[in-house]
Design an enzyme around this catalytic site. Structure first.
Site, short mmCIF file in Angstrom:
data_model
loop_
_atom_site.label_atom_id
_atom_site.label_comp_id
_atom_site.label_asym_id
_atom_site.label_seq_id
_atom_site.Cartn_x
_atom_site.Cartn_y
_atom_site.Cartn_z
N GLY A 345 13.46 16.08 16.24
CA GLY A 345 13.65 15.54 17.58
C GLY A 345 12.85 14.26 18.04
O GLY A 345 13.35 13.26 18.61
N GLU A 398 5.81 13.84 21.63
CA GLU A 398 6.53 14.62 21.80
C GLU A 398 7.82 14.49 22.23
O GLU A 398 7.51 13.34 23.18
CB GLU A 398 5.94 16.02 22.61
N ASP A 399 8.90 14.73 21.88
CA ASP A 399 10.27 14.29 22.68
C ASP A 399 10.38 14.80 23.89
O ASP A 399 10.65 14.31 24.89
CB ASP A 399 11.45 14.68 21.59
N ASP A 402 9.00 21.78 27.25
CA ASP A 402 10.04 22.61 28.06
C ASP A 402 9.02 23.86 28.43
O ASP A 402 8.33 23.70 29.38
CB ASP A 402 11.08 23.10 27.03
N THR A 403 9.04 25.05 27.69
CA THR A 403 8.29 26.19 28.14
C THR A 403 6.83 25.80 27.94
O THR A 403 5.81 26.23 28.51
CB THR A 403 8.73 27.27 27.28
N GLY A 404 6.61 24.89 26.77
CA GLY A 404 5.31 24.62 26.35
C GLY A 404 4.72 25.19 25.28
O GLY A 404 3.43 25.19 24.91
N THR A 406 5.72 25.60 22.06
CA THR A 406 5.60 25.07 20.68
C THR A 406 4.53 24.20 20.77
O THR A 406 3.60 24.21 19.86
CB THR A 406 6.89 23.88 20.46
N LEU A 407 4.34 23.33 21.77
CA LEU A 407 3.33 22.54 22.05
C LEU A 407 1.85 23.15 22.06
O LEU A 407 0.82 22.75 21.22
CB LEU A 407 3.25 21.59 23.04
N LYS A 430 10.12 18.58 31.34
CA LYS A 430 10.74 19.74 31.85
C LYS A 430 9.99 20.59 32.65
O LYS A 430 9.79 21.69 32.32
CB LYS A 430 11.71 20.50 30.81
N ASP A 458 18.81 17.06 19.74
CA ASP A 458 20.03 17.46 19.52
C ASP A 458 20.63 18.62 20.18
O ASP A 458 19.90 19.30 20.93
CB ASP A 458 20.03 17.83 18.00
P1 IMP Z 1 9.18 24.42 24.10
O1 IMP Z 1 8.42 25.19 23.19
O2 IMP Z 1 9.97 25.38 25.31
O3 IMP Z 1 8.18 23.51 25.07
O4 IMP Z 1 10.24 23.70 23.43
C1 IMP Z 1 10.32 22.42 23.12
C2 IMP Z 1 11.42 22.28 21.97
O5 IMP Z 1 12.55 22.80 22.27
C3 IMP Z 1 11.50 20.74 21.97
O6 IMP Z 1 10.83 19.98 20.95
C4 IMP Z 1 12.98 20.59 21.65
O7 IMP Z 1 13.14 20.70 20.10
C5 IMP Z 1 13.59 21.91 22.21
N1 IMP Z 1 14.14 21.61 23.45
C6 IMP Z 1 14.01 21.97 24.93
N2 IMP Z 1 14.78 21.34 25.66
C7 IMP Z 1 15.74 20.71 25.17
C8 IMP Z 1 16.69 19.94 25.85
O8 IMP Z 1 17.00 20.01 26.99
N3 IMP Z 1 17.50 19.26 24.86
C9 IMP Z 1 17.14 19.30 23.59
N4 IMP Z 1 16.13 19.97 22.93
C10 IMP Z 1 15.40 20.78 23.80
MG MG Z 2 10.40 19.01 19.46
#
Ligand code: IMP
Ligand code: MG
Length: 482
Positions: A345, A398-399, A402-404, A406-407, A430, A458
Site C-alpha cells: 500500500g 505508512e499509507d 487504522d486500528t493501529g 499492524t503498526l 483514521k 487497494d
Molecule cells: P491497522 O492495523 O488497523 O492500522 O490497519 C492498517 C492496514 O489496513 C493498512 O496498512 C491498510 O493496508 C489497511 N487499511 C485500513 N484502512 C484502509 C482503507 O480505508 N483503505 C485501504 N486499506 C485500509
Molecule cells: Mg499498509
C-alpha cells in the site's frame, strides 16, 4: 431628483421581492445588481463569489458593465481589492491609479473611476462581494455604505436559501437513482452556488467532472481581443474555462467540423498575440484524455466505478507530501535516515516522499500477512528488512493507520533491532478507529471512518493505480462482500 431615502426603499422593495421569488439564483442576483446600480445612480454593479479553493472570485451577476470589462481576466483574491476579503467595506476613489485594483487598465478603458465594494458573509466568513462602479470620481457617504452592506446581507440569505434547496434536490435525486452512473456525478456543494450560465450542456458536464476530481475552474473569466480597427476591438475570443492549478485555458468544441475550423483559427491567432497563454481546444473525447494525462484518469466509467467521491486530488496529495518532506528534511538534517515501508500500500507515498526529501537517505521494505487461527487473526512478517538498522535513524512510512494493530506490531519488531531513533510518518490517519495508541510524528491527513482507495491503497487488489484518494461507496463494499 428623487430623495435618497425614497430610492433606497424602492430598491429594497424590488430586491426583497426577487429574493423571495422562485427565480433561478443567477436571475435573482442579476436583478439585485440592477436595483443597486439604480438606487446609487451608478454605472454598474457586480456580484462575485469565492471559488471553491478560495483563491479566486467568480462574477456571478452583473449590471451595466461591458462584456470586455467583466471578462478582463482571472480575479485573484490577494490582488483584487483584497481588503474586502478581510471583511471591510472599501471605496476606491480612482481605480486607474489605486494599487488595490488588479486591472487598472481595464478600468480605464471601461471609463470606471470609483468603486465601492462590500463583503458578502456566509457562516461568519467572507464568501464573496458586491461592487458598485461609477464613471465620475465619487466619495461615498455612510448612508450609501450602509445601504450596500444591507444588500450584501440580503444576498447572504438568498445564498443560504439556494444552498438548502440544492441539498434537498440532491437528496431527492439520490433517492430516485439507487445506482449512480458516471453521467450523474454528484455535485459538490460549492458548484450549486456558482450559477454560471453555461452556453452548452457539455460545458456543464465538464464543470461537474472537474468538480468531481476537485480541480478548480473558472468559467469564461477572460476575453482576448483578436482584432482591432483603430482603438475599437472588432474580434474577441472568450475561452470556456480557466484551470488555475494547471494555468490552462480550455475551449470545448462540438463535433461540427465547420465550427472546429473557425475555432482553430481563433486559437492560432490567440497564441500568436498572447504567447504566454496556455490554451487547449478540446473535443469531448479529448477532454477525457486530458484529465487522464494530468493524472485524473477517467477514460471511462470503469476507473471510477464504485468511487463515491474524491477525498484528495492528485494536486492536494502532492502539496501535502511536499510539506511533510520539507519538515522531515529539516528534522533529520545531518542524520543517517532510513525510510522503512510495508508493502504494498505504501509504494506511491514512499516513491513521492523520498523524492521530495532533500537529505541523503536509504529505503527498505517489509512485507506482512494476516492469517486467521482459531478465530484470532495474527500478523506475520513474510519479508524482513535487507538493511541492518542498528544505530540508524529509522522513519516508518505508512499509507494509513487504522486500528493501529499492524503498526504496533511492526514498531515492536523494529525497536528490538536497536535503531538510534524510530519515528512514524503516515499519509492518512483514521484516528476514530484507533484501538492501539501508537505515536504518529508526521501525519498527512486525518480522515473519517470510511474505506478509502487509490494512491497505492487497494480494495481486493483493485484501485491502487488511481492517482487520487477516493471513498469507496458503502453499497459497493457490501456488494463485493456478498
Ligand atoms: P491497522 O492495523 O488497523 O492500522 O490497519 C492498517 C492496514 O489496513 C493498512 O496498512 C491498510 O493496508 C489497511 N487499511 C485500513 N484502512 C484502509 C482503507 O480505508 N483503505 C485501504 N486499506 C485500509
Ligand atoms: Mg499498509
Amino acid at each position: 431628483m428623487e430623495e435618497p431615502e425614497l430610492s433606497y426603499s424602492r430598491a429594497f422593495k424590488q430586491i426583497t421581492k426577487s429574493a423571495s421569488s422562485s427565480l433561478p439564483l443567477a436571475k435573482i442576483l442579476n436583478s439585485v445588481a440592477k436595483s443597486v446600480a439604480k438606487a446609487l445612480r451608478a454605472t454598474g454593479c457586480s456580484i462575485m463569489l469565492l471559488s471553491p479553493q478560495k483563491k479566486h472570485l467568480d462574477i456571478v451577476a452583473a449590471y451595466g458593465l461591458s462584456g470586455m470589462y467583466l471578462k478582463k481576466g482571472v480575479l485573484d483574491v490577494n490582488k483584487s481589492l483584497h481588503e474586502v476579503m478581510e471583511g471591510k467595506t472599501i471605496a476606491i476613489f480612482n481605480a486607474k491609479e489605486d494599487k488595490r485594483t488588479q486591472y487598472p487598465q481595464a478600468a480605464d478603458m471601461e471609463g470606471v473611476s470609483s468603486i465601492l465594494a462590500t463583503p458578502i458573509f456566509q457562516s461568519g466568513e467572507v464568501a464573496g462581494q458586491i461592487r458598485v462602479y461609477t464613471r465620475e470620481p465619487r466619495r461615498y457617504s455612510h448612508t450609501e455604505k450602509d445601504f450596500i452592506s444591507t444588500v450584501a446581507n440580503i444576498i447572504s440569505v438568498v445564498l443560504e436559501k439556494a444552498e438548502l434547496q440544492q441539498a434537498l434536490e440532491d437528496r431527492y435525486r439520490e433517492n430516485m437513482s439507487k445506482s449512480r452512473k458516471l453521467t450523474e456525478i454528484p455535485k459538490l456543494p460549492p458548484s450549486s452556488l456558482r450559477p454560471s450560465t453555461f452556453g452548452h450542456p457539455s460545458e456543464e458536464e465538464f464543470a461537474r467532472l472537474l468538480d468531481f476530481y476537485r480541480i478548480e475552474w473558472l468559467y469564461e473569466p477572460r476575453s482576448f481581443p483578436l482584432q482591432w480597427q483603430g482603438d475599437r476591438v472588432t474580434e474577441m475570443f472568450t475561452p470556456d474555462f480557466y484551470l488555475p492549478e494547471l494555468d490552462l485555458y480550455i475551449e470545448l468544441t462540438t463535433l461540427k467540423q465547420s465550427l472546429i475550423t473557425e475555432k482553430n483559427r481563433k486559437v492560432r491567432r490567440l497564441r500568436e498575440l498572447y504567447p504566454d497563454i496556455n490554451i487547449k481546444l478540446l473535443t469531448k473525447n479529448d477532454y477525457l484524455k486530458l484529465l487522464a494525462k494530468y493524472g485524473y484518469g477517467s477514460r471511462g466509467a470503469t476507473k471510477v466505478r464504485g468511487i463515491d467521491r474524491v477525498l484528495f486530488s492528485h494536486t492536494q496529495i502532492q502539496r501535502r507530501v511536499k510539506a511533510l518532506a520539507k519538515q522531515i528534511s529539516k528534522d533529520y538534517a545531518g542524520k543517517k535516515l532510513v525510510l522503512v515501508g510495508i508493502l504494498k500500500g505504501v509504494i506511491c507515498f514512499m516513491s513521492d516522499i523520498m523524492q521530495y526529501i532533500s537529505i541523503p537517505l536509504d529505503i527498505d521494505f517489509m512485507a506482512i500477512s494476516y492469517y486467521g487461527n482459531n478465530g484470532e487473526t495474527t500478523v506475520k512478517i513474510t519479508k524482513n528488512l535487507d538493511i541492518n538498522i542498528t544505530g540508524l535513524d529509522v522513519l516508518m512510512v505508512e499509507d494509513i493507520v487504522d486500528t493501529g494493530m499492524t503498526l504496533n506490531y511492526v514498531l515492536g519488531h523494529l525497536a528490538s533491532q536497536g535503531p538510534s531513533s524510530l519515528r512514524v510518518c503516515t499519509l492518512l490517519d483514521k484516528r476514530v478507529r484507533r484501538l492501539v495508541n501508537v505515536p504518529l510524528h508526521y501525519v498527512g491527513f486525518e480522515i473519517p471512518d470510511e474505506f478509502v482507495v487509490g494512491y497505492g491503497l487497494d480494495f481486493h487488489g483493485e484501485y491502487r493505480n488511481l492517482p487520487f484518494i477516493g471513498v469507496l461507496s458503502p453499497e459497493f463494499v457490501d456488494e463485493a462482500q456478498k
